[in-house]
Design a protein around this motif. Sequence first.
Motif, PDB file in Angstrom:
ATOM      1  N   THR A   1      90.122  44.753 -19.351  1.00  0.00           N
ATOM      2  CA  THR A   1      90.930  43.977 -20.169  1.00  0.00           C
ATOM      3  C   THR A   1      91.499  45.135 -21.234  1.00  0.00           C
ATOM      4  N   GLY A   2      90.753  46.344 -21.472  1.00  0.00           N
ATOM      5  CA  GLY A   2      91.164  46.994 -22.582  1.00  0.00           C
ATOM      6  C   GLY A   2      90.429  46.455 -23.652  1.00  0.00           C
ATOM      7  N   SER A   3      89.361  47.031 -23.898  1.00  0.00           N
ATOM      8  CA  SER A   3      88.646  46.320 -25.141  1.00  0.00           C
ATOM      9  C   SER A   3      89.301  46.870 -26.425  1.00  0.00           C
ATOM     10  N   LEU A   4      88.827  46.220 -27.503  1.00  0.00           N
ATOM     11  CA  LEU A   4      89.443  46.581 -28.789  1.00  0.00           C
ATOM     12  C   LEU A   4      89.257  47.939 -29.266  1.00  0.00           C
ATOM     13  N   PRO A   5      90.305  48.538 -29.600  1.00  0.00           N
ATOM     14  CA  PRO A   5      90.135  49.830 -29.797  1.00  0.00           C
ATOM     15  C   PRO A   5      89.276  50.715 -31.036  1.00  0.00           C
ATOM     16  N   PHE A   6      88.164  50.068 -30.977  1.00  0.00           N
ATOM     17  CA  PHE A   6      87.022  50.505 -31.884  1.00  0.00           C
ATOM     18  C   PHE A   6      85.730  50.762 -31.180  1.00  0.00           C
ATOM     19  N   THR A   7      85.641  50.851 -30.178  1.00  0.00           N
ATOM     20  CA  THR A   7      84.450  51.064 -29.561  1.00  0.00           C
ATOM     21  C   THR A   7      83.861  52.635 -29.447  1.00  0.00           C
ATOM     22  N   VAL A   8      84.793  53.303 -29.603  1.00  0.00           N
ATOM     23  CA  VAL A   8      84.167  54.928 -29.644  1.00  0.00           C
ATOM     24  C   VAL A   8      84.293  55.468 -31.096  1.00  0.00           C
ATOM     25  N   VAL A   9      83.312  56.297 -31.461  1.00  0.00           N
ATOM     26  CA  VAL A   9      83.435  57.105 -32.603  1.00  0.00           C
ATOM     27  C   VAL A   9      83.003  58.521 -32.144  1.00  0.00           C
ATOM     28  N   ASP A  10      84.121  59.393 -32.510  1.00  0.00           N
ATOM     29  CA  ASP A  10      83.921  60.844 -31.973  1.00  0.00           C
ATOM     30  C   ASP A  10      82.867  61.700 -32.912  1.00  0.00           C
ATOM     31  N   ASP A  11      82.577  62.600 -32.455  1.00  0.00           N
ATOM     32  CA  ASP A  11      82.095  63.726 -33.343  1.00  0.00           C
ATOM     33  C   ASP A  11      81.143  63.283 -34.238  1.00  0.00           C
ATOM     34  N   LEU A  12      80.102  62.802 -33.927  1.00  0.00           N
ATOM     35  CA  LEU A  12      79.009  62.475 -34.916  1.00  0.00           C
ATOM     36  C   LEU A  12      77.748  63.174 -34.328  1.00  0.00           C
ATOM     37  N   GLU A  13      77.371  63.831 -35.682  1.00  0.00           N
ATOM     38  CA  GLU A  13      75.931  64.786 -35.415  1.00  0.00           C
ATOM     39  C   GLU A  13      74.782  64.061 -35.823  1.00  0.00           C
ATOM     40  N   THR A  14      74.990  63.389 -36.881  1.00  0.00           N
ATOM     41  CA  THR A  14      73.892  62.904 -37.386  1.00  0.00           C
ATOM     42  C   THR A  14      73.054  61.555 -36.888  1.00  0.00           C
ATOM     43  N   GLY A  15      71.696  61.610 -36.875  1.00  0.00           N
ATOM     44  CA  GLY A  15      71.297  60.342 -36.078  1.00  0.00           C
ATOM     45  C   GLY A  15      71.297  59.110 -36.831  1.00  0.00           C
ATOM     46  N   GLN A  16      70.849  57.927 -36.254  1.00  0.00           N
ATOM     47  CA  GLN A  16      71.138  56.638 -36.864  1.00  0.00           C
ATOM     48  C   GLN A  16      69.669  55.994 -36.158  1.00  0.00           C
ATOM     49  N   THR A  17      69.334  54.973 -37.089  1.00  0.00           N
ATOM     50  CA  THR A  17      68.031  54.186 -36.817  1.00  0.00           C
ATOM     51  C   THR A  17      68.406  52.856 -36.885  1.00  0.00           C
ATOM     52  N   PHE A  18      67.885  51.975 -35.898  1.00  0.00           N
ATOM     53  CA  PHE A  18      67.833  50.584 -35.910  1.00  0.00           C
ATOM     54  C   PHE A  18      66.871  50.179 -36.676  1.00  0.00           C
ATOM     55  N   VAL A  19      67.026  49.546 -37.796  1.00  0.00           N
ATOM     56  CA  VAL A  19      65.614  48.954 -38.586  1.00  0.00           C
ATOM     57  C   VAL A  19      65.420  47.476 -38.679  1.00  0.00           C
ATOM     58  N   GLY A  20      66.659  46.735 -37.666  1.00  0.00           N
ATOM     59  CA  GLY A  20      66.557  45.505 -37.846  1.00  0.00           C
ATOM     60  C   GLY A  20      65.466  44.399 -37.279  1.00  0.00           C
ATOM     61  N   TYR A  21      64.457  45.066 -36.431  1.00  0.00           N
ATOM     62  CA  TYR A  21      63.360  44.558 -35.735  1.00  0.00           C
ATOM     63  C   TYR A  21      62.338  44.144 -37.109  1.00  0.00           C
ATOM     64  N   ASP A  22      62.254  45.189 -38.268  1.00  0.00           N
ATOM     65  CA  ASP A  22      61.355  45.251 -39.069  1.00  0.00           C
ATOM     66  C   ASP A  22      61.792  44.626 -40.598  1.00  0.00           C
ATOM     67  N   SER A  23      63.027  44.687 -40.704  1.00  0.00           N
ATOM     68  CA  SER A  23      63.660  44.614 -42.111  1.00  0.00           C
ATOM     69  C   SER A  23      65.187  44.095 -42.052  1.00  0.00           C
ATOM     70  N   LEU A  24      65.277  43.185 -43.071  1.00  0.00           N
ATOM     71  CA  LEU A  24      66.644  42.734 -43.024  1.00  0.00           C
ATOM     72  C   LEU A  24      67.719  43.459 -44.007  1.00  0.00           C
ATOM     73  N   THR A  25      67.059  44.028 -44.798  1.00  0.00           N
ATOM     74  CA  THR A  25      68.058  45.184 -45.767  1.00  0.00           C
ATOM     75  C   THR A  25      67.536  46.487 -45.373  1.00  0.00           C
ATOM     76  N   ALA A  26      68.589  47.158 -45.951  1.00  0.00           N
ATOM     77  CA  ALA A  26      68.395  48.657 -45.783  1.00  0.00           C
ATOM     78  C   ALA A  26      69.268  49.462 -47.063  1.00  0.00           C
ATOM     79  N   SER A  27      68.589  50.211 -47.737  1.00  0.00           N
ATOM     80  CA  SER A  27      69.288  51.224 -48.524  1.00  0.00           C
ATOM     81  C   SER A  27      69.782  52.272 -47.737  1.00  0.00           C
ATOM     82  N   THR A  28      70.725  52.826 -47.586  1.00  0.00           N
ATOM     83  CA  THR A  28      71.128  53.604 -46.641  1.00  0.00           C
ATOM     84  C   THR A  28      72.324  54.547 -47.112  1.00  0.00           C
TER      85      THR A  28
END
Length: 900
Positions: free
Chosen positions: A459-486
């Motif tokens: 279909t040509g997906s919406l033009p925001f599925t790609v993020v370039d040049d990201l070096e820093t890591g990300q953690t998914f915390v949603g299994y344990d917590s519903l809020t995050a100060s980040t």
Amino acid sequence: MNSAEIRQKFLDFFQARGHEICPSSPLVPAGDPTLLFTNAGMVQFKGVFLGSEALLFKRAVTAQKCIRAGGKHNDLEEVGRTARHHTFFEMLGNFSFGDYFKPEAVAYAWEFLTEALGLNPDRLFVTVHHTDNEAARLWTDVAGVAPERIHCLGDKDNFWQMADTGPCGPCSEIHYDLRPAKERGIAPGTREFEQRGEAGEFLELWNLVFMQFDRDPSGALHILPAPSIDTGAGLERIATVLQGVSTNYETDLFLPLLARVAGITGRPYRADTGEGVSYRVLADHARAVAFLLADGVFPANEGRGYVLRRILRRGVRHGWLLGQREPALVQVVESVVDGMADAYPELEVQRESILAATRREEERFLATIDGGVERLRRVAPRLRSEGSHRPVVPGAEVFRLYDTYGFPADLTRIMADERGYDVDIEGFEKALAVQRERSRADRRSKDGGPDVALTLTDTGSLPFTVVDDLETGQTFVGYDSLTASTRVLAFRDLGGGLVKLILEAHPFYAEGGGQVSDRGSVWTPEWSMEVEGVTRSGELLGVHGRPTGDFPGASVKGSEVTARVAADVRHDTERNHTATHLLHEALRSVLGSHVRQRGSLVAPDRLRFDFAHTAPLADAELEAVEARVNESIRACHPVRIRVQPYEVAVKAGAMALFGEKYDSEVRVVEIPGVSTELCGGTHVRYTGEVGVFKVTSETGVAAGVRRLEAVTGRAAYLYLNSYKDRIQALAAFMKTAPANLEKRVRQLMAENAELEEWVEGLRHQGSGGEVVAEDGFTVDGRPAIYRGVRLKVRSPGDARGWGDAFRESSKIGVAVVGAEMPGEKYALLVFATDRAIAAGVKADVLIKEVAAVVGGRGGGRPHMAQAGVAEPERINDAIRAGADFMKRLISESSQRTSAQ
Ligand code: SER
């Protein structure tokens, strides 16, 4: 003959032969989940063939709008490249519902083609199913077709069925010989006929289906209540033949559309060029777009809307290939509306919205294409030429353009070529294959629909599925917590106020395993953003929305934010997810271990579960499943979640979904003693939190796949309440208490049945009732009459109305009426005219006499009296006796007068 005339001639021909002209049904079939679009004239009559619906007529004729695109067998990419593949077409059909069968169907078709349309019989060939000797004989006997022009073929060609299930039967096709005159002398053998047909030398004009069976999901055939006829002739093809041209595009149905395209490009249509394909695509697709929009389908990313979006975008793409950078398809769509609104008035009614929707989608997709062009411009400087070869755009980049910008490879090739580059198409196709495989697996685990054969990748997906040049890591915390100060790791402006953020600690669940994405918000003291969606790009999760307040734009990168998942929505979703596992187990336990999940949707307000099973669930099965799930809920089992190696989990009995790909470490959701599944979703901690589970519907979605929809928790509570509300409203409406509702309904039904019987009786009663006795005589030279009738009435009041009319007479007149009322109630009434009273016959006197005959008693006034009836079977005796009483009263009166 132009196409409008052909359409009309067909309708008139069959109307003259006792067929009811029915309007085309909409392109979206009413209540038929087995079918994406109306694809034949018989679709609107499916229930009639199956015997589950009845019509007031047994013969029908239609010109039906049809779409064949997006299903399993219809390759959109063929359209425009061949002489007669279309997305939209019109099918002319005549139908018999248990009325006539093969002989008439054959005779009508032959007469229409050879006499009404004047086709040369020497250019017609027919095919029949190889088992259908009767059809072959009829073509010879009824139509006079020579045996060498009749070919017997197998199921593939001569057995028609609307879908994997439903009405079907052997069929017989009429083909037109398109070979040059000098080759037409000798009739080809069957094998040659087939080959030449494939080469386009014989054109199938008309298919006559002898509907005899209903195919069930297991594939078994059941005899239909009555053998029926369903035929379909392509209007475009008949026009081709009658207008003496060689492709459908040269008929009056398409020429104005091709002319419109030529007007847009400024270049005439030339059939045999590459551009010719694009012209034809625009002409064909514009028809589908106009008619689909008119029937309420809108561009979307799934289901019918997705098919429309693909057609639309393919049209735009071909406009682009023709050099158009502004909306072009919409102009062709306008020509479709202009040309066909006479036959299909819905086009005129919806003209504005059809054009607006086309233009909007076209503009969006052109903007997407622009984004791709820009991207290519940016990567270009990195490309190097190797030796004497031109620089090559790598396959991965072509794929990224395609996947991220919806930029088809053929466009990339053209653009690259303009800049002097080659493209690595092979690399692209490899990347595409990998992704197709992945999305196929996804789809198997996700919610299927009737359109399971569609792929969502192009279909040509919406033009925001790609993020370039990201070096820093990300953690998914949603299994344990519903809020995050980040912290914000990355920012992207998506245009139109929409931005995307990548958070270091990300609590929002991203759609997966059927469970929908979380909602919630992200904020700082300066600004806030409602999360409108969560996207996954590779390993990274992003949220998008429209920030309000003092949003700093790109410099938001690095700032401290609070992210919070909307807890109540998440919790509602979790109830449904845990309930889905319980349901899966209950189905396997009640129906058997062949039950396999085929698709699932876990939303906050409901869950939907598709599974392999052939037959609809019986009420008792459904109740057992529902009861078992609710028992598990009440048992309040803990829900345990662990991560462990795949092999360990599966060995321990975890249910892995067929076709799913799992990492080496898997997440296992266990409800001890009930169910163990590999699952990435979120769940309640104890099954008791689900509250209550209620199935809301059970349907079939495809052959061998059933679908259950259900609600839990809050939604179930509301659902059950809605029933209570409805019952209360009904009771109020019926003026009774809810507890008496059933009694009241039964009572009304009984009354109704009685009334119906009564009305039936009324229908048979002549205007003046049934005359039982009639007498005329003279009294002192003046005319006197006696009339005794039986009358069906609703109430004695009606009988009095009859009596008043009788009393208008100026004669000496007396009437005795035996009135019969609903519920076997009877009354006798006597009416006397003024002159009768003067002559001595008073109704209140006479009534006593006649009432005595039926064991009743009565009274009244001189002109009208009424009595009850104890012995209804003697009413006629009473009526007959009335005449003598009348005479006696007159003579007594005249004796009295003369005695004075
Ligand atoms: N249903 C048959 C077909 O589509 C005949 O109308 O060919």
